[in-house]
Design an enzyme around this catalytic site. Structure first.
Site, short mmCIF file in Angstrom:
data_model
loop_
_atom_site.label_atom_id
_atom_site.label_comp_id
_atom_site.label_asym_id
_atom_site.label_seq_id
_atom_site.Cartn_x
_atom_site.Cartn_y
_atom_site.Cartn_z
N TYR A 81 0.80 -1.15 -0.02
CA TYR A 81 0.05 -0.06 0.15
C TYR A 81 0.89 1.21 0.06
O TYR A 81 0.57 2.23 -0.57
CB TYR A 81 -1.05 -0.05 1.22
CG TYR A 81 -2.32 -0.97 0.91
CD1 TYR A 81 -3.02 -0.51 -0.04
CD2 TYR A 81 -2.27 -2.18 1.37
CE1 TYR A 81 -4.31 -1.12 -0.30
CE2 TYR A 81 -3.48 -3.07 1.10
CZ TYR A 81 -4.31 -2.63 0.36
OH TYR A 81 -5.26 -3.62 -0.03
N ARG A 104 1.23 1.75 -3.61
CA ARG A 104 -0.01 2.23 -4.18
C ARG A 104 -0.07 3.69 -3.91
O ARG A 104 -0.65 4.46 -4.65
CB ARG A 104 -1.45 1.49 -3.79
CG ARG A 104 -1.41 -0.17 -3.67
CD ARG A 104 -1.56 -0.62 -5.17
NE ARG A 104 -0.43 -0.39 -6.16
CZ ARG A 104 0.81 -1.04 -6.46
NH1 ARG A 104 0.91 -2.06 -5.46
NH2 ARG A 104 1.57 -0.67 -6.90
N ASN A 117 -13.01 3.61 -5.38
CA ASN A 117 -11.46 3.85 -5.60
C ASN A 117 -10.99 4.33 -4.43
O ASN A 117 -11.54 5.05 -3.58
CB ASN A 117 -11.02 4.72 -6.59
CG ASN A 117 -11.33 3.79 -7.92
OD1 ASN A 117 -11.61 2.85 -8.09
ND2 ASN A 117 -11.37 4.88 -8.80
N ASP A 129 -8.07 6.02 -4.41
CA ASP A 129 -7.13 7.14 -4.97
C ASP A 129 -8.14 8.49 -4.68
O ASP A 129 -9.19 8.49 -4.25
CB ASP A 129 -6.92 7.08 -6.27
CG ASP A 129 -8.04 7.01 -7.34
OD1 ASP A 129 -8.88 8.11 -7.26
OD2 ASP A 129 -8.01 6.36 -8.18
N HIS A 164 -14.54 2.09 -0.32
CA HIS A 164 -13.39 1.09 0.29
C HIS A 164 -12.43 1.94 0.71
O HIS A 164 -11.17 1.31 0.82
CB HIS A 164 -13.01 0.26 -0.97
CG HIS A 164 -14.20 -0.59 -1.41
ND1 HIS A 164 -14.11 -1.04 -2.72
CD2 HIS A 164 -15.35 -1.12 -0.79
CE1 HIS A 164 -15.22 -1.62 -3.02
NE2 HIS A 164 -15.75 -1.76 -1.90
N GLY A 212 -16.46 2.22 -15.14
CA GLY A 212 -15.27 1.26 -14.72
C GLY A 212 -15.37 0.58 -13.71
O GLY A 212 -14.17 0.81 -13.00
N THR A 213 -16.32 -0.15 -13.54
CA THR A 213 -16.40 -1.20 -12.54
C THR A 213 -16.82 -2.83 -13.32
O THR A 213 -18.04 -2.62 -13.76
CB THR A 213 -17.00 -0.96 -11.39
OG1 THR A 213 -16.90 -2.01 -10.49
CG2 THR A 213 -18.48 -0.32 -11.35
N SER A 214 -16.25 -3.59 -12.77
CA SER A 214 -16.72 -5.09 -13.36
C SER A 214 -17.97 -5.23 -12.46
O SER A 214 -18.51 -6.28 -12.75
CB SER A 214 -15.70 -6.04 -13.21
OG SER A 214 -15.39 -6.05 -11.67
P1 NAD Z 1 -12.24 -4.12 -11.37
O1 NAD Z 1 -10.83 -4.46 -11.58
O2 NAD Z 1 -13.11 -5.23 -10.96
O3 NAD Z 1 -12.93 -3.64 -12.75
C1 NAD Z 1 -12.36 -2.64 -13.35
C2 NAD Z 1 -13.21 -2.25 -14.57
O4 NAD Z 1 -12.54 -1.09 -15.33
C3 NAD Z 1 -13.59 -3.41 -15.74
O5 NAD Z 1 -14.68 -3.59 -15.87
C4 NAD Z 1 -12.89 -2.94 -16.89
O6 NAD Z 1 -13.44 -3.28 -18.04
C5 NAD Z 1 -12.95 -1.29 -16.73
N1 NAD Z 1 -11.96 -0.63 -17.52
C6 NAD Z 1 -10.76 -0.83 -17.86
N2 NAD Z 1 -10.18 0.13 -18.38
C7 NAD Z 1 -11.12 0.85 -18.43
C8 NAD Z 1 -11.09 2.45 -19.03
N3 NAD Z 1 -10.08 3.16 -19.43
N4 NAD Z 1 -12.10 3.44 -18.67
C9 NAD Z 1 -13.22 2.61 -18.18
N5 NAD Z 1 -13.40 1.40 -17.60
C10 NAD Z 1 -12.15 0.80 -17.67
O7 NAD Z 1 -12.38 -2.70 -10.33
P2 NAD Z 1 -13.33 -2.62 -9.23
O8 NAD Z 1 -14.60 -3.31 -9.44
O9 NAD Z 1 -13.34 -0.97 -9.09
O10 NAD Z 1 -12.74 -3.26 -8.17
C11 NAD Z 1 -12.79 -2.83 -6.96
C12 NAD Z 1 -11.61 -2.63 -6.02
O11 NAD Z 1 -10.39 -2.16 -6.72
C13 NAD Z 1 -12.03 -1.48 -5.32
O12 NAD Z 1 -12.41 -1.89 -4.09
C14 NAD Z 1 -10.79 -0.66 -5.16
O13 NAD Z 1 -10.73 -0.46 -3.70
C15 NAD Z 1 -9.68 -1.61 -5.78
N6 NAD Z 1 -8.73 -0.81 -6.57
C16 NAD Z 1 -8.66 0.58 -6.58
C17 NAD Z 1 -7.87 1.50 -7.47
C18 NAD Z 1 -7.78 2.88 -7.48
O14 NAD Z 1 -8.16 3.51 -6.31
N7 NAD Z 1 -7.48 3.79 -8.41
C19 NAD Z 1 -7.12 0.86 -8.36
C20 NAD Z 1 -7.18 -0.73 -8.37
C21 NAD Z 1 -8.17 -1.49 -7.40
#
Ligand code: NAD
Length: 227
Positions: free
Chosen positions: A53, A56, A87, A89, A104, A170-172
């Site tokens: 972390y 990160r 996120n 961030d 989160h 941008g979330t799965s």
């Molecule tokens: P995930 O990895 O499950 O899903 C990411 C999604 O982003 C996917 O559906 C993918 O198709 C999509 N994606 C990829 N590139 C993209 C783009 N350029 N524009 C739009 N969408 C795009 O992520 P999640 O569901 O957010 O996972 C949840 C956990 O991951 C969160 O709890 C978080 O705490 C953690 N996380 C946070 C960060 C951050 O803060 N930036 C980064 C990584 C993981």
């Protein structure tokens, strides 16, 4: 003003250079989720989790908001915009969004490892092993790990229920309970999903899918809902 609630995941920060969690290799920056993002991982190897972390955090500090974050902040001129983000961030805040609820946690804060309500700002980019909360326990990242409760979930549900427009970006939609928010909206709420892989996700048929990266997708959405 109408209420626009935006639910974001890691995908919105990809164009800022912060990768998502479920890359093609199923690892987060080379680590299995179970080794870095669970309470068990912290029990087993707190030094590894802290190092993970800390990296990160320095990546987040170095990253800049992208066009999608900025466009959402601009939409505050047209709507009462509430961001709910998974996120850790702070790119929404740095782009100018005034109302951001973190589901989160926040990477730039630390918390006590025995009382999650004791939360502190971090100066610099590291939590060092050997720095303690006021109760004398090691400080850990202020993030919600897999298997932990999501304290802001109830507030997020209320926000989703009040939305006139609800946009997922941008979330799965695989991390529960957050992924349920889309089902908690009012019957007449307009729903959108912006994700390059939107076509692969099963959502109610009323959801308008915009299969684009966040920057292009939010730009398109902004035109659609402000013209
Ligand atoms: P995930 O990895 O499950 O899903 C990411 C999604 O982003 C996917 O559906 C993918 O198709 C999509 N994606 C990829 N590139 C993209 C783009 N350029 N524009 C739009 N969408 C795009 O992520 P999640 O569901 O957010 O996972 C949840 C956990 O991951 C969160 O709890 C978080 O705490 C953690 N996380 C946070 C960060 C951050 O803060 N930036 C980064 C990584 C993981």
């Amino acid at each position: 003003m109408k209420k626009l609630v935006v639910f974001t995941g890691a995908g919105i920060s990809v164009e800022s250079g912060l990768p998502t969690f479920r890359g093609t290799d199923g690892l987060w920056e080379g680590h299995r989720i179970e080794d870095v993002a669970t309470p068990e991982a912290w029990q087993r190897n707190p030094e590894l989790v802290q190092r993970f972390y800390n990296k990160r955090r320095s990546d987040c500090i170095a990253a800049l908001p992208n066009k999608a974050h900025y466009k959402l902040a601009e939409l505050q001129n047209h709507y009462d915009v509430q961001i709910i983000t998974q996120n850790i961030d702070d790119l929404h805040e740095r782009a100018g969004s005034n109302k951001v609820l973190h589901l989160h946690g926040q990477i730039r804060k630390s918390q006590s490892s025995i009382n999650p309500n004791l939360i502190y700002n971090i100066t610099g980019d590291k939590i060092e092993m050997g720095t303690f909360c006021e109760l004398g326990s090691q400080l850990r990242p202020h993030v919600v790990w897999f298997g932990e409760a999501v304290p802001n979930m109830e507030e997020a549900s209320k926000m989703a229920q009040q939305a006139d427009l609800f946009v997922v970006i941008g979330t799965s939609l695989q991390v529960y309970p957050a992924a349920n928010l889309i089902y908690e909206t009012k019957p007449d709420c307009k729903l959108f999903l912006i994700d390059p892989n939107a076509d692969q996700y099963t959502v109610p048929p009323v959801v308008v899918k915009i299969a684009e990266k966040a920057s292009r997708g939010v730009n398109y959405l902004a035109k659609l809902i402000t013209e």
